[in-house]
Write a protein that holds these residues in place. Sequence first.
Motif, PDB file in Angstrom:
ATOM      1  N   PRO A 110       0.705  -1.040   0.106  1.00  0.00           N
ATOM      2  CA  PRO A 110       0.005   0.113  -0.010  1.00  0.00           C
ATOM      3  C   PRO A 110       0.937   1.056  -0.012  1.00  0.00           C
ATOM      4  CG  PRO A 110      -0.051  -1.046   2.223  1.00  0.00           C
ATOM      5  CD  PRO A 110       0.637  -2.051   1.189  1.00  0.00           C
ATOM      6  N   ASP A 111       0.087   2.418  -0.481  1.00  0.00           N
ATOM      7  CA  ASP A 111       0.672   3.533  -0.365  1.00  0.00           C
ATOM      8  C   ASP A 111       2.139   3.817  -1.094  1.00  0.00           C
ATOM      9  OD1 ASP A 111      -1.131   4.388   1.725  1.00  0.00           O
ATOM     10  OD2 ASP A 111       0.141   3.599   3.262  1.00  0.00           O
ATOM     11  N   THR A 112       2.042   3.156  -2.380  1.00  0.00           N
ATOM     12  CA  THR A 112       3.172   3.331  -3.423  1.00  0.00           C
ATOM     13  C   THR A 112       2.850   3.966  -4.606  1.00  0.00           C
ATOM     14  OG1 THR A 112       2.843   1.239  -4.171  1.00  0.00           O
ATOM     15  CG2 THR A 112       4.417   1.452  -2.271  1.00  0.00           C
ATOM     16  N   LYS A 113       1.722   4.163  -4.905  1.00  0.00           N
ATOM     17  CA  LYS A 113       1.285   4.541  -6.420  1.00  0.00           C
ATOM     18  C   LYS A 113       1.805   5.975  -6.875  1.00  0.00           C
ATOM     19  CE  LYS A 113      -1.149   0.683  -7.217  1.00  0.00           C
ATOM     20  NZ  LYS A 113      -2.590   0.481  -6.998  1.00  0.00           N
ATOM     21  N   GLN A 114       1.681   6.788  -5.802  1.00  0.00           N
ATOM     22  CA  GLN A 114       2.052   8.275  -6.172  1.00  0.00           C
ATOM     23  C   GLN A 114       3.573   8.383  -6.321  1.00  0.00           C
ATOM     24  OE1 GLN A 114       0.122  10.961  -6.574  1.00  0.00           O
ATOM     25  NE2 GLN A 114       2.231  11.726  -7.199  1.00  0.00           N
ATOM     26  N   PHE A 115       4.172   7.480  -5.560  1.00  0.00           N
ATOM     27  CA  PHE A 115       5.628   7.475  -5.656  1.00  0.00           C
ATOM     28  C   PHE A 115       6.321   7.034  -7.080  1.00  0.00           C
ATOM     29  CE2 PHE A 115       9.819   5.551  -5.478  1.00  0.00           C
ATOM     30  CZ  PHE A 115      10.669   6.638  -5.273  1.00  0.00           C
ATOM     31  N   ILE A 116       5.264   5.497  -7.386  1.00  0.00           N
ATOM     32  CA  ILE A 116       5.731   5.178  -8.591  1.00  0.00           C
ATOM     33  C   ILE A 116       5.518   6.263  -9.900  1.00  0.00           C
ATOM     34  CG2 ILE A 116       5.060   3.489 -10.312  1.00  0.00           C
ATOM     35  CD1 ILE A 116       4.483   1.590  -7.835  1.00  0.00           C
ATOM     36  N   HIS A 117       4.522   6.964  -9.515  1.00  0.00           N
ATOM     37  CA  HIS A 117       4.097   8.017 -10.839  1.00  0.00           C
ATOM     38  C   HIS A 117       5.224   9.146 -10.560  1.00  0.00           C
ATOM     39  CE1 HIS A 117       0.984  11.008 -12.379  1.00  0.00           C
ATOM     40  NE2 HIS A 117       2.065  11.074 -13.272  1.00  0.00           N
ATOM     41  N   THR A 118       5.811   9.335  -9.623  1.00  0.00           N
ATOM     42  CA  THR A 118       6.864  10.744  -9.511  1.00  0.00           C
ATOM     43  C   THR A 118       8.010  10.261  -9.950  1.00  0.00           C
ATOM     44  OG1 THR A 118       5.624  11.574  -7.338  1.00  0.00           O
ATOM     45  CG2 THR A 118       8.053  12.007  -7.840  1.00  0.00           C
ATOM     46  N   TRP A 119       8.525   8.814  -9.735  1.00  0.00           N
ATOM     47  CA  TRP A 119       9.531   8.317 -10.106  1.00  0.00           C
ATOM     48  C   TRP A 119       9.643   8.182 -11.728  1.00  0.00           C
ATOM     49  CZ3 TRP A 119      11.186   2.412  -9.775  1.00  0.00           C
ATOM     50  CH2 TRP A 119      12.509   2.230 -10.342  1.00  0.00           C
ATOM     51  N   LEU A 120       8.630   7.510 -12.438  1.00  0.00           N
ATOM     52  CA  LEU A 120       8.670   7.156 -13.808  1.00  0.00           C
ATOM     53  C   LEU A 120       8.475   8.528 -14.474  1.00  0.00           C
ATOM     54  CD1 LEU A 120       6.263   4.000 -13.949  1.00  0.00           C
ATOM     55  CD2 LEU A 120       8.856   4.254 -13.891  1.00  0.00           C
ATOM     56  N   SER A 121       7.822   9.610 -13.757  1.00  0.00           N
ATOM     57  CA  SER A 121       7.640  10.965 -14.560  1.00  0.00           C
ATOM     58  C   SER A 121       9.067  11.758 -14.771  1.00  0.00           C
ATOM     59  CB  SER A 121       6.549  11.452 -13.771  1.00  0.00           C
ATOM     60  OG  SER A 121       6.345  12.955 -14.425  1.00  0.00           O
ATOM     61  N   GLY A 122       9.627  11.634 -13.522  1.00  0.00           N
ATOM     62  CA  GLY A 122      10.964  12.188 -13.396  1.00  0.00           C
ATOM     63  C   GLY A 122      12.090  11.489 -14.460  1.00  0.00           C
ATOM     64  N   MET A 123      11.767  10.022 -14.525  1.00  0.00           N
ATOM     65  CA  MET A 123      12.772   9.250 -15.152  1.00  0.00           C
ATOM     66  C   MET A 123      12.603   9.796 -16.689  1.00  0.00           C
ATOM     67  SD  MET A 123      13.160   4.983 -15.316  1.00  0.00           S
ATOM     68  CE  MET A 123      13.245   4.984 -13.701  1.00  0.00           C
ATOM     69  N   THR A 124      11.339   9.824 -17.243  1.00  0.00           N
ATOM     70  CA  THR A 124      11.050   9.885 -18.609  1.00  0.00           C
ATOM     71  C   THR A 124      11.582  11.103 -18.932  1.00  0.00           C
ATOM     72  OG1 THR A 124       8.764  10.454 -18.214  1.00  0.00           O
ATOM     73  CG2 THR A 124       9.461   8.197 -19.043  1.00  0.00           C
ATOM     74  N   LYS A 125      11.199  12.282 -18.210  1.00  0.00           N
ATOM     75  CA  LYS A 125      11.835  13.463 -18.353  1.00  0.00           C
ATOM     76  C   LYS A 125      13.303  13.638 -18.486  1.00  0.00           C
ATOM     77  CE  LYS A 125       7.827  16.154 -16.768  1.00  0.00           C
ATOM     78  NZ  LYS A 125       7.001  15.143 -17.015  1.00  0.00           N
ATOM     79  N   SER A 126      14.101  13.032 -17.555  1.00  0.00           N
ATOM     80  CA  SER A 126      15.298  12.861 -17.574  1.00  0.00           C
ATOM     81  C   SER A 126      16.126  12.198 -18.802  1.00  0.00           C
ATOM     82  CB  SER A 126      16.066  12.303 -16.225  1.00  0.00           C
ATOM     83  OG  SER A 126      17.392  11.958 -16.192  1.00  0.00           O
ATOM     84  N   ILE A 127      15.521  11.053 -19.088  1.00  0.00           N
ATOM     85  CA  ILE A 127      16.011  10.520 -20.267  1.00  0.00           C
ATOM     86  C   ILE A 127      15.735  11.342 -21.699  1.00  0.00           C
ATOM     87  CG2 ILE A 127      15.534   8.512 -21.960  1.00  0.00           C
ATOM     88  CD1 ILE A 127      15.000   6.761 -19.288  1.00  0.00           C
ATOM     89  N   GLY A 128      14.571  12.017 -21.667  1.00  0.00           N
ATOM     90  CA  GLY A 128      14.367  12.723 -22.748  1.00  0.00           C
ATOM     91  C   GLY A 128      15.306  14.005 -22.957  1.00  0.00           C
ATOM     92  N   PHE A 129      15.553  14.469 -21.872  1.00  0.00           N
ATOM     93  CA  PHE A 129      16.737  15.731 -21.955  1.00  0.00           C
ATOM     94  C   PHE A 129      18.050  15.176 -22.061  1.00  0.00           C
ATOM     95  CE2 PHE A 129      19.703  18.003 -19.642  1.00  0.00           C
ATOM     96  CZ  PHE A 129      19.920  19.327 -20.154  1.00  0.00           C
ATOM     97  N   GLN A 130      18.552  14.085 -21.487  1.00  0.00           N
ATOM     98  CA  GLN A 130      19.695  13.141 -21.925  1.00  0.00           C
ATOM     99  C   GLN A 130      19.948  12.970 -23.371  1.00  0.00           C
ATOM    100  OE1 GLN A 130      21.408  14.007 -18.848  1.00  0.00           O
ATOM    101  NE2 GLN A 130      21.813  11.883 -18.305  1.00  0.00           N
ATOM    102  N   LEU A 131      18.896  12.389 -23.648  1.00  0.00           N
ATOM    103  CA  LEU A 131      18.720  12.043 -25.457  1.00  0.00           C
ATOM    104  C   LEU A 131      18.953  13.115 -26.248  1.00  0.00           C
ATOM    105  CD1 LEU A 131      16.050   9.377 -25.390  1.00  0.00           C
ATOM    106  CD2 LEU A 131      18.619   9.039 -26.305  1.00  0.00           C
ATOM    107  N   GLY A 132      18.202  14.248 -25.920  1.00  0.00           N
ATOM    108  CA  GLY A 132      18.387  15.510 -26.709  1.00  0.00           C
ATOM    109  C   GLY A 132      19.547  16.304 -26.643  1.00  0.00           C
ATOM    110  N   GLN A 133      20.091  16.130 -25.426  1.00  0.00           N
ATOM    111  CA  GLN A 133      21.779  16.835 -25.292  1.00  0.00           C
ATOM    112  C   GLN A 133      22.722  15.966 -25.569  1.00  0.00           C
ATOM    113  OE1 GLN A 133      21.807  20.113 -24.714  1.00  0.00           O
ATOM    114  NE2 GLN A 133      19.470  20.192 -25.422  1.00  0.00           N
ATOM    115  N   HIS A 134      22.489  14.720 -25.856  1.00  0.00           N
ATOM    116  CA  HIS A 134      23.563  13.609 -26.306  1.00  0.00           C
ATOM    117  C   HIS A 134      24.688  13.463 -24.949  1.00  0.00           C
ATOM    118  CE1 HIS A 134      22.947  13.362 -30.520  1.00  0.00           C
ATOM    119  NE2 HIS A 134      22.765  14.796 -30.585  1.00  0.00           N
TER     120      HIS A 134
END
Length: 571
Positions: A391-415
């Motif tokens: 219990p009580d983990t869904k919000q954290f999973i959302h925060t983690w995955l959202s931060g991850m996709t944004k970080s990956i997108g930036f890393q890819l764009g900037q090589h």
Amino acid sequence: MKLIIREYLKTLNERDELDVLVPNLLSQMGLTVFSKPGRGNKQYGVDVAAYGKIGKEKPKVYLFSIKAGNLSNQDWNSGNKNDLRPSLDQIRETYIRCHLPPKYKDKQIEICLCFGGDLQEDVRVDVTSYEDKYQEENITFSEWNGEVLSSLIEKHFLREQLLPNECQSLLRKSLAMIDIPESSQQYFSRLTHLLTNKEFKNDDECLKAVRQLYLCLSILISWSKSENNLESACLSSEQSLLILWDKIKKYYNIKKKNKKVSGILELFRFYWMLTLNINNTFLDTKILPHVNKYYGLSKAIKSICPIDINLKLFDILGRLALYGFWNSFIFTKLSLEERDGDFGQSLIQKLHYYRDAIILFISNNQILYSPCLDEQAIDISLAVLFLVSLPDTKQFIHTWLSGMTKSIGFQLGQHLIYPCIFKDYEKLIRHPKNMSDEYRKEATASSILYPYIALFASLFDLKDVYKDIQDIKNLIIQHCNFQLWYPDSTSEDLFYTNEDLHGSSLSSLNIKQDPEQFLADVLNVCDSEPYFKELSAIKYGINPIILTACRHYRLPIPIDYFKFLIKTETN
């Protein structure tokens, strides 16, 4: 080898270690073990009881009272409920009179004082006086100390005919290289294959091999603890567990199990408990005390190379999640009464502790938002699977995955350091070696990471995360082949040994469609292919073995695990 065994015996606990070894040793010596340790049952001083003959002696009943380590004055009769003398009194006054099976009533009885170390001088006179006072015509006493046990183990488990010199040499090399875990694990892997890589002629041969491997792993674990370096023991226990499962899984399908088969299955249960315990020890002592420190574990890697830190932290993340699953698995095997008891409640606390630790670990080490290797999808998947089971983990999973996709997108764009398909370390530490689109295409030719994140986003209705994956695919890596992995008809034969490639992939996944349709496409393959359900570890209800194989051999987590979650989410 005898000195190695003696040192090992001194380190054993009474419960679940020494009292596991002794009955297996007695069985290997040809005795009939008719009573073993059990939880919840009053034993009246007897930990192990056996009948038979040792050497040229006449057949006897052997009643063992087992204690850990050296036997000193404070272990003899100090008022502690676990003292040895009160146990011996119970054996004489109650067990022999009221609990000894009738067919053994007229047999000679030997009461065995069993301990892994030595009899200390401060208690020797007391013990000898006790034995002289209560010895009778049909009741005698004997001392099974570390010297006696190590001699018997060497004779009945490790003699040349049973454990060839090559195996003994590999064990010594594995122990000697504990400070270089990869080398130590390689030697133990060769030892495991030598003991198991053959067709056993009968159940006796299989049981003997399981006992030998259990003993060798126990010695390795003991040595690792004494050297304060548990990595080799953790890696070796995982691989040997998987290889051993491949050899003994056939016995789960036998409806009428004889004593030998039951012994094999019982010892295998102790084997995976041994694996769980050493990995729990590693996490409890080396990792969990530091998860609440900001960048604490990142700094502990002691490397100036960000790739080293990234690889190690994702490895730790996968371990935390995997052994969270193993602890959860044990809880599911308890009865309702046991779940409400002390042991069950301690497991619940441990599961919540692991959940909180993973959340703190990720929050305090931001590099876990930026995978550098596509196959780190395995560790991320394990973490998501474990977290969502509590219990009580869904919000954290959302925060983690959202931060991850944004970080990956930036890393890819900037090589910068973005997820790549390279596994060779030399390529990884140079990644990205340049900022060209051609190199990026080579480094991101295919991916399981993005489809798994899209799967989680579809499952948990994380529309922003799904949109991020769509943008990454459509705007930056249009060439990347999104794919997922499924077991196939060869997986059962290869999953646990990793001797060859197996499984099939669903390629060219369409991320342009809406999340519901993406999810349906992924699940349709599960519904049409029966191979996951036919995996022996799944059929016989020990599913963490599959997750262990995935983490150890770096195989993607089968989608069927997420199918069960989908049912939970939609109900």
